[in-house]
Scaffold this active site. Structure first.
Site, mmCIF file in Angstrom:
data_model
loop_
_atom_site.group_PDB
_atom_site.id
_atom_site.type_symbol
_atom_site.label_atom_id
_atom_site.label_comp_id
_atom_site.label_asym_id
_atom_site.label_seq_id
_atom_site.Cartn_x
_atom_site.Cartn_y
_atom_site.Cartn_z
ATOM 1 N N ALA A 50 15.753 42.169 -62.810
ATOM 2 C CA ALA A 50 16.251 43.247 -63.673
ATOM 3 C C ALA A 50 15.548 43.253 -65.029
ATOM 4 O O ALA A 50 15.409 44.305 -65.653
ATOM 5 C CB ALA A 50 17.752 43.104 -63.876
ATOM 6 N N THR A 51 15.104 42.097 -65.472
ATOM 7 C CA THR A 51 14.391 42.066 -66.759
ATOM 8 C C THR A 51 13.163 42.967 -66.670
ATOM 9 O O THR A 51 12.926 43.820 -67.541
ATOM 10 C CB THR A 51 13.969 40.616 -67.104
ATOM 11 N N ASN A 89 27.748 42.037 -68.613
ATOM 12 C CA ASN A 89 27.619 40.720 -67.982
ATOM 13 C C ASN A 89 28.573 39.687 -68.554
ATOM 14 O O ASN A 89 28.946 38.741 -67.879
ATOM 15 C CB ASN A 89 26.175 40.211 -68.089
ATOM 16 N N GLN A 110 24.968 43.782 -62.948
ATOM 17 C CA GLN A 110 26.211 43.077 -62.626
ATOM 18 C C GLN A 110 27.128 43.913 -61.732
ATOM 19 O O GLN A 110 28.160 43.413 -61.281
ATOM 20 C CB GLN A 110 26.954 42.693 -63.918
ATOM 21 N N SER A 141 19.126 43.195 -59.954
ATOM 22 C CA SER A 141 18.517 41.894 -59.683
ATOM 23 C C SER A 141 19.202 41.274 -58.477
ATOM 24 O O SER A 141 20.441 41.217 -58.427
ATOM 25 C CB SER A 141 18.713 40.999 -60.912
ATOM 26 N N ALA A 142 18.412 40.794 -57.498
ATOM 27 C CA ALA A 142 18.983 40.349 -56.225
ATOM 28 C C ALA A 142 19.944 39.173 -56.357
ATOM 29 O O ALA A 142 20.947 39.092 -55.651
ATOM 30 C CB ALA A 142 17.856 39.964 -55.269
ATOM 31 N N HIS A 143 19.637 38.252 -57.279
ATOM 32 C CA HIS A 143 20.410 37.000 -57.283
ATOM 33 C C HIS A 143 21.833 37.175 -57.794
ATOM 34 O O HIS A 143 22.639 36.258 -57.705
ATOM 35 C CB HIS A 143 19.679 35.904 -58.056
ATOM 36 N N THR A 195 0.774 41.734 -55.279
ATOM 37 C CA THR A 195 1.179 41.497 -53.892
ATOM 38 C C THR A 195 2.693 41.417 -53.809
ATOM 39 O O THR A 195 3.327 40.735 -54.624
ATOM 40 C CB THR A 195 0.553 40.170 -53.393
ATOM 41 N N CYS A 233 21.572 30.926 -75.483
ATOM 42 C CA CYS A 233 20.948 29.672 -75.894
ATOM 43 C C CYS A 233 19.673 29.407 -75.126
ATOM 44 O O CYS A 233 19.119 28.328 -75.193
ATOM 45 C CB CYS A 233 21.926 28.515 -75.736
HETATM 46 N N1 PMP Z 1 20.848 42.712 -67.087
HETATM 47 C C1 PMP Z 1 22.032 42.107 -66.967
HETATM 48 C C2 PMP Z 1 23.278 42.885 -67.252
HETATM 49 C C3 PMP Z 1 22.108 40.776 -66.590
HETATM 50 O O1 PMP Z 1 23.294 40.185 -66.481
HETATM 51 C C4 PMP Z 1 20.908 40.069 -66.319
HETATM 52 C C5 PMP Z 1 20.937 38.614 -65.905
HETATM 53 N N2 PMP Z 1 21.741 37.807 -66.699
HETATM 54 C C6 PMP Z 1 19.691 40.752 -66.460
HETATM 55 C C7 PMP Z 1 19.710 42.069 -66.833
HETATM 56 C C8 PMP Z 1 18.385 40.076 -66.200
HETATM 57 O O2 PMP Z 1 18.251 39.727 -64.850
HETATM 58 P P1 PMP Z 1 17.075 38.783 -64.385
HETATM 59 O O3 PMP Z 1 17.147 37.565 -65.260
HETATM 60 O O4 PMP Z 1 17.392 38.471 -62.970
HETATM 61 O O5 PMP Z 1 15.806 39.504 -64.570
#
Ligand code: PMP
Length: 395
Positions: A81-82, A159, A187, A207-209, A247, A333
């Site tokens: 997501a970043t 989040n 989220q 974001s998948a995780h 890739t 942090c």
């Molecule tokens: N947006 C939100 C609202 C998040 O909670 C997070 C992860 N804490 C991110 C973006 C970034 O996700 P990632 O670190 O998997 O790129």
């Protein structure tokens, strides 16, 4: 810390209440990722191995599209997501108009918006939130009246507190002035039902995780027909229709797809179950500990999140006093220089109260037993820290 949950779905000695940081890998995602890791093939190659890799990617794209209610062709895979947030905002130069974002966005939105507006000498308008974490739309209304808004970025779910944003009025105002709408749904996806046929945003990040896929993979939804300039962050081999060169991460993408499919099945019932567990945890904390409160309690929230302030009990000390519970303090942090949560400060908490706040986040593998054990451990830890603080404050 080792967690076998995804593979064996069995209990471990740690009560894991940090799904908003990362969720345990779902068994389906684990299987799909390993299966792809064991195969060879670059999704761009024209031979059979390449076709096999490409068909894994296609399947994942269709699965994610089904979870979101969009077309597969509207999805760009990213590293998370970043990257998706940066890509969404980077394409819109603030020379085209102001960037508007809520003050409680994740740093992956706020810092990107700050960097872009600083380099373009553009304007960033941050929308404040009230005590309940609800975004105040007055400054957006005013900016729209003045004209010159390029994009509005408002997260679907916060989040730290889980507070949901009602995007309908944001979308309406943005549409009236021709501004793009981006939402960071990181989220929200896989936690509550979402249908992009009904939610008329132009761009959405995930974001998948956070929903049981692997770390380091995510996606940006770009609505077909959106007036979104083609300005990729990464250029090179032209993958992902030129939006994201490099890739493709076939194992990660396969895991994302499998997690999306697993999350989609029974999503509504699962949300109800998780909300029930969260409510038990909150009620237990409030009844057993004097003087604590839930941030955003009066607002619509994600089912599995609770942000609780325990005045007089610094969050770091509470975490240290309960090594068997995995939870989060609100501070940023990662850089090694803890600063209080910008989300809680924006909601009007004092610095001290923000530093005495813990976030517990639950998800698909959380059990009643986890909540019983977690509740006991948290209550004991808060009482212990408060006692120690009282003794150290004695003259
Ligand atoms: N947006 C939100 C609202 C998040 O909670 C997070 C992860 N804490 C991110 C973006 C970034 O996700 P990632 O670190 O998997 O790129």
């Amino acid at each position: 810390m080792e967690l076998n949950m995804a593979v064996e779905a069995g209990p471990t000695d740690v009560v894991y209440l940090d799904y908003n940081a990362t969720a345990p890998l779902r068994p389906e995602a684990f299987a799909a990722t390993v299966d792809a890791l064991q195969s060879v093939g670059n999704a761009s190659s024209v031979h059979q191995a390449g076709h096999d890799a490409a068909s894994r990617v296609d399947l994942a794209r269709r699965r994610l599209a089904r979870l979101l209610g969009c077309a597969s062709s509207e999805l760009i895979f990213t590293s998370g997501a970043t990257e998706a947030n940066n890509l969404a905002l980077h394409a819109v130069s603030s020379g085209d108009g102001a960037l508007v974002a809520t003050a409680v966005e994740h740093p992956a939105v706020l810092e990107a918006a700050r960097a872009i507006t600083a380099s373009d000498h553009g304007q960033l308008i941050e929308l404040p939130v009230n005590r309940d974490g609800i975004t105040e739309l007055g400054p957006l209304e005013e900016a729209c009246r003045r004209g010159g808004v390029a994009i509005v970025s408002a997260m679907l779910a916060n989040n730290e507190t889980g507070v949901l944003t009602d995007l309908a009025p944001v979308i309406k105002m943005a549409r009236e002035v021709g501004a793009l709408v981006h939402t960071d749904a990181t989220q929200y996806v896989g936690r509550l039902p979402l249908d992009l046929n009904d939610l008329d945003v132009d761009l959405l990040s995930l974001s998948a995780h956070k929903f049981g896929g692997p770390q380091g993979v995510g996606a940006l939804f770009i609505r077909r027909g959106a007036r979104f300039p083609h300005r990729p962050l990464l250029v090179g081999g032209g993958q992902e229709r030129g939006w994201r060169a490099g890739t493709l991460n076939v194992p990660g993408i396969s895991g994302l797809g499998a997690a999306a499919e697993a999350a989609r099945i029974g999503l509504h019932d699962e949300a109800v179950r998780v909300a029930g567990l969260r409510d038990v945890l909150e009620a237990g904390l409030i009844s057993q500990l004097s003087d604590c409160w839930v941030n955003g309690a009066n607002s619509p929230r994600l089912p599995g999140v609770t942000s609780v302030t325990f005045p007089g009990a610094p969050a770091d000390a509470v975490l240290a006093a309960m090594p068997d519970v995995a939870a989060s303090n609100g501070s940023a942090c990662a850089s090694g220089a803890p600063s209080p949560s910008h989300v809680l400060l924006a909601m009007g908490l004092s610095r001290e109260d923000a530093d005495s706040t813990l976030r517990f986040s639950l998800g698909y593998a959380t059990t009643e037993r986890d909540i019983e054990r977690g509740l006991d451990a948290i209550v004991r830890a808060v009482q212990e820290v408060r006692r120690a603080m009282a003794i150290s404050a004695e003259p």
